[in-house]
Design an enzyme around this catalytic site. Structure first.
Site, PDB file in Angstrom:
ATOM      1  N   ARG A   1      15.125 -17.744  11.547  1.00 57.86           N
ATOM      2  CA  ARG A   1      13.840 -18.414  11.690  1.00 57.86           C
ATOM      3  C   ARG A   1      13.122 -17.802  12.890  1.00 57.86           C
ATOM      4  O   ARG A   1      13.667 -17.739  13.985  1.00 57.86           O
ATOM      5  CB  ARG A   1      14.051 -19.900  11.932  1.00 57.86           C
ATOM      6  CG  ARG A   1      12.748 -20.631  12.063  1.00 57.86           C
ATOM      7  CD  ARG A   1      12.980 -22.081  12.329  1.00 57.86           C
ATOM      8  NE  ARG A   1      11.731 -22.809  12.303  1.00 57.86           N
ATOM      9  CZ  ARG A   1      11.658 -24.133  12.402  1.00 57.86           C
ATOM     10  NH1 ARG A   1      12.756 -24.840  12.522  1.00 57.86           N
ATOM     11  NH2 ARG A   1      10.497 -24.723  12.378  1.00 57.86           N
TER      12      ARG A   1
ATOM     13  N   GLU B   1      14.542 -26.355   5.720  1.00 55.62           N
ATOM     14  CA  GLU B   1      14.071 -25.031   6.124  1.00 55.62           C
ATOM     15  C   GLU B   1      15.154 -23.970   5.936  1.00 55.62           C
ATOM     16  O   GLU B   1      14.859 -22.821   5.596  1.00 55.62           O
ATOM     17  CB  GLU B   1      13.624 -25.082   7.596  1.00 55.62           C
ATOM     18  CG  GLU B   1      12.335 -25.887   7.755  1.00 55.62           C
ATOM     19  CD  GLU B   1      12.224 -26.610   9.082  1.00 55.62           C
ATOM     20  OE1 GLU B   1      13.232 -27.169   9.563  1.00 55.62           O
ATOM     21  OE2 GLU B   1      11.116 -26.625   9.650  1.00 55.62           O
TER      22      GLU B   1
ATOM     23  N   HIS C   1       5.409 -24.609  11.149  1.00 56.08           N
ATOM     24  CA  HIS C   1       6.214 -25.417  10.203  1.00 56.08           C
ATOM     25  C   HIS C   1       6.132 -24.861   8.777  1.00 56.08           C
ATOM     26  O   HIS C   1       6.359 -25.582   7.811  1.00 56.08           O
ATOM     27  CB  HIS C   1       5.766 -26.899  10.183  1.00 56.08           C
ATOM     28  CG  HIS C   1       6.181 -27.655  11.396  1.00 56.08           C
ATOM     29  ND1 HIS C   1       5.392 -28.616  11.976  1.00 56.08           N
ATOM     30  CD2 HIS C   1       7.315 -27.607  12.138  1.00 56.08           C
ATOM     31  CE1 HIS C   1       5.999 -29.122  13.040  1.00 56.08           C
ATOM     32  NE2 HIS C   1       7.170 -28.520  13.158  1.00 56.08           N
TER      33      HIS C   1
ATOM     34  N   ARG D   1       4.726 -33.329  22.883  1.00 54.97           N
ATOM     35  CA  ARG D   1       3.525 -32.475  22.923  1.00 54.97           C
ATOM     36  C   ARG D   1       2.276 -33.304  22.654  1.00 54.97           C
ATOM     37  O   ARG D   1       2.306 -34.254  21.869  1.00 54.97           O
ATOM     38  CB  ARG D   1       3.633 -31.362  21.881  1.00 54.97           C
ATOM     39  CG  ARG D   1       4.637 -30.301  22.255  1.00 54.97           C
ATOM     40  CD  ARG D   1       4.785 -29.271  21.153  1.00 54.97           C
ATOM     41  NE  ARG D   1       6.135 -29.264  20.623  1.00 54.97           N
ATOM     42  CZ  ARG D   1       6.486 -28.725  19.462  1.00 54.97           C
ATOM     43  NH1 ARG D   1       5.591 -28.131  18.710  1.00 54.97           N
ATOM     44  NH2 ARG D   1       7.730 -28.785  19.047  1.00 54.97           N
TER      45      ARG D   1
ATOM     46  N   ASN E   1      18.807 -20.319  13.460  1.00 50.74           N
ATOM     47  CA  ASN E   1      17.567 -20.867  14.000  1.00 50.74           C
ATOM     48  C   ASN E   1      17.808 -21.060  15.499  1.00 50.74           C
ATOM     49  O   ASN E   1      18.393 -22.053  15.910  1.00 50.74           O
ATOM     50  CB  ASN E   1      17.276 -22.184  13.274  1.00 50.74           C
ATOM     51  CG  ASN E   1      16.017 -22.859  13.772  1.00 50.74           C
ATOM     52  OD1 ASN E   1      15.400 -22.422  14.748  1.00 50.74           O
ATOM     53  ND2 ASN E   1      15.639 -23.930  13.100  1.00 50.74           N
TER      54      ASN E   1
END
Ligand code: ADP
Length: 394
Positions: free
Chosen positions: A92, A377, A180, A240, A14
């Site tokens: 990923r 994940e 996500h 964010r 990732n």
């Protein structure tokens, strides 16, 4: 130190702008053999790598670039697992565009396609691709698989896939992709395993980490998400902004701000950090006495309640609410605050269960089940990599 030849293992990567997360899985079984991260790739890079027993297996190496970071990880893994052979590598990748609803084996055509998608995710996709290039150079011939954060959302109904812009924008790729997805995929799978009745119903999952989003999942499929064209939309996050009136951006441009300046403001200086002026980290805000920290938390909770209500409405109701991600899994305070004014949705928290981060944190008689499911994940990427490898290790 671990010992013994490990064959048919799969590696998950990732790659972010300045970090590389890795996990090494055996040919079968869910438990990783090793997990780790290279942080701050560059002159101050740090490698942390542990085996399954928690032993430190990191060896010193060049952490100044993505390629160097990967090489250092591989050198450390080979030293810890002599005779290590990899059957596949899973990556990923933030953006799979409109086409990919599932992981895909990487070849030259796929690479070109993913490169063409970089303008849609300029802060993430180039780094994901750097990780793929580094892994392909290190392991020519080993199957490499791209696992997309957008894929789980690709079957949204059209009304949740489009914006009300001229139709040609949709054709040019201006769509609500959602992100996500690897986390939601994992949680949907876990829910099907532990509570199949709920998994067959209407579930809102709140993935609350540094990045945060929520997703409506009906009968195991994503039908709506708070993130849209970019990973900026929806909930406020560590740095964010979340949902923003596009008129604000027009005003900023009128004030003479450039696109890179606006991007920096919206991605890196907004959210919890921007509102509090203290930190992007929820733990720091919870520990602070400053009124600005309390206000940032209030805003986070309020927007979350609005979005959960909206996502439930998009499914005509809700049977379960699932919290995940660093905040969702660990912050009893945020879970309690979010559930506080949701009695109208059948949500009622059991404070003792909630305080202990139990699996089910709703009260016995509540109509809607509230759960905490830690996400994974890497497990989703590893499964896809194993599928690409077939049964025969490379
Ligand atoms: P990422 O999106 O980078 O993977 P994580 O899922 O690790 O991030 O989530 C990081 C967030 O989780 C941070 O805001 C952190 O403060 C928060 N967090 C972790 N543990 C706790 C806790 N015990 N209480 C409140 N917030 C927590």
């Amino acid at each position: 130190m671990s010992a013994g030849a490990v064959e048919g293992a799969v590696l998950t990567l990732n790659a972010g702008s300045s970090s590389l997360k890795v996990a090494l899985y055996p040919a079968t079984g869910e438990r990783p053999l090793a997990t780790g991260i290279v942080d701050r790739i560059g002159p101050d890079g740090v490698l942390r790598l542990k085996d399954a027993a928690g032993g430190d297996i990191a060896r010193p190496g060049d952490l100044s670039s993505h390629a160097g970071a990967l090489q250092s990880v591989l050198d450390s893994l080979r030293a810890a697992f002599p005779g290590l052979s990899l059957a596949a590598i899973g990556h990923r990748v933030v953006h799979g565009g409109a086409r990919h609803a599932a992981p895909v084996r990487i070849d030259a055509a796929i690479l070109a396609e993913l490169e063409a998608l970089a303008p849609f995710a300029p802060l993430h996709q180039p780094h994901n691709l750097a990780g793929i290039h580094a892994a392909m150079a290190a392991f020519p011939g080993v199957p490499q698989v791209a696992c997309f954060d957008t894929a789980f959302h690709r079957n949204h109904p059209w009304v949740n896939d489009t914006f009300a812009l001229p139709r040609e924008m949709y054709e040019r790729g201006v769509r609500r992709y959602g992100f996500h997805g690897l986390s939601y995929d994992y949680i949907a799978g876990e829910l099907a395993r532990i509570a199949p009745g709920l998994a067959a119903g209407r579930v809102v999952v709140a993935h609350l980490g540094n990045g945060a989003s929520a997703c409506a999942i009906q009968n195991g499929r994503s039908v709506a998400s708070t993130m849209g064209f970019s990973a900026l939309d929806g909930l406020p996050m560590g740095t964010r902004c979340g949902q923003l009136d596009p008129g604000v951006m027009l005003w900023m441009m009128d004030q003479g701000m450039s696109a890179p300046e606006i991007s920096d403001l919206l991605y890196k200086r907004s959210g919890l950090l921007g509102l509090s002026g203290i930190s992007n980290d929820m733990r720091a805000l919870e520990a602070s006495d400053a009124p600005e920290a309390a206000q940032a938390i209030d805003y986070f909770v309020f927007r979350l309640q609005r979005e959960i209500g909206g996502l439930a409405a998009s499914m005509g109701g809700i049977d379960a609410l699932v919290f995940s991600g660093g905040i969702g899994e660990n912050s009893a305070l945020i879970r309690a605050r979010v559930c506080e004014r949701m009695g109208w949705m059948g949500i009622e928290i059991d404070h003792a269960r909630n305080a202990s981060n139990a699996r089910v944190v709703s009260s016995e008689l509540a109509r809607t089940t509230v759960m905490v499911i830690p996400t994974d994940e890497e497990a989703v990427i590893a499964r896809a990599a194993r599928a690409a490898a077939g049964t025969a290790p490379f």
